[in-house]
Motif scaffolding. Sequence first.
Motif, short mmCIF file in Angstrom:
data_model
loop_
_atom_site.label_atom_id
_atom_site.label_comp_id
_atom_site.label_asym_id
_atom_site.label_seq_id
_atom_site.Cartn_x
_atom_site.Cartn_y
_atom_site.Cartn_z
N UNK A 20 19.66 15.50 9.26
CA UNK A 20 19.18 15.69 10.63
C UNK A 20 17.67 15.96 10.62
N UNK A 21 16.89 14.89 10.57
CA UNK A 21 15.42 15.05 10.56
C UNK A 21 14.90 15.48 11.92
N UNK A 22 15.65 15.20 12.99
CA UNK A 22 15.22 15.66 14.32
C UNK A 22 15.19 17.18 14.38
N UNK A 23 16.19 17.83 13.78
CA UNK A 23 16.22 19.29 13.74
C UNK A 23 15.04 19.81 12.91
N UNK A 24 14.79 19.17 11.77
CA UNK A 24 13.66 19.60 10.93
C UNK A 24 12.35 19.45 11.69
N UNK A 25 12.19 18.33 12.39
CA UNK A 25 10.97 18.10 13.16
C UNK A 25 10.82 19.13 14.27
N UNK A 26 11.91 19.44 14.96
CA UNK A 26 11.88 20.43 16.04
C UNK A 26 11.44 21.80 15.49
N UNK A 27 11.96 22.15 14.33
CA UNK A 27 11.60 23.45 13.74
C UNK A 27 10.14 23.46 13.29
N UNK A 28 9.64 22.34 12.78
CA UNK A 28 8.23 22.26 12.38
C UNK A 28 7.33 22.32 13.62
N UNK A 29 7.78 21.68 14.71
CA UNK A 29 7.03 21.76 15.97
C UNK A 29 6.99 23.19 16.48
N UNK A 30 8.06 23.94 16.23
CA UNK A 30 8.10 25.36 16.61
C UNK A 30 7.04 26.15 15.84
#
Length: 187
Positions: A8-18
Amino acid sequence: MSEEIEIDTDDLQRRMEGAMGALKTEFASLRTGRASASMLEPIMVEAYGQKTPINQVGTINVPESRMVTINVWDKSMVGAVEKSIRNSGLGINPQLNGTIIMLPIPELNEERRRDLTRVAAQYAEHARVAIRNVRRDGMDQIKKAKADGMSEDDQKFWETEVQALTDKFTGLVDTALESKQAEIMQV
């Protein structure tokens, strides 16, 4: 095994955006010689037995480029707000005028500017660490998927994807840091 395992790279990206969002908030709190209401955001006031954000005990205004005012709603809270500002490390000396606290923003000297660039660098490093922690979680997911039967080609693909995401966000942190340091050093 014919079924394809996805990470789930979308979750990883969302967390990095956080992490980037948190960095932007921290950068906004660093004063650059100009008055800004956002520089007071991290300040918490001991109000009614609990820590409360300063913007929830009064109205914050920026009437001019070197002045911030706080109109405290509850007269009994003026002292607590003033104390929180003094203890915040912003280097601002509050002046009282009834329920209005005036914060004159002094001109930054060269030494204080260098100190602020170091603080900005610390904030950026915290963001990089947060991004690397998200990367580590992604790599752990890949290792678990490998144990569950992911092919070596898929493993390499997902590791490359996670690393590319990490590189992208650490690059954004570096760019934001350079921009903030240039803004701080600008006289």
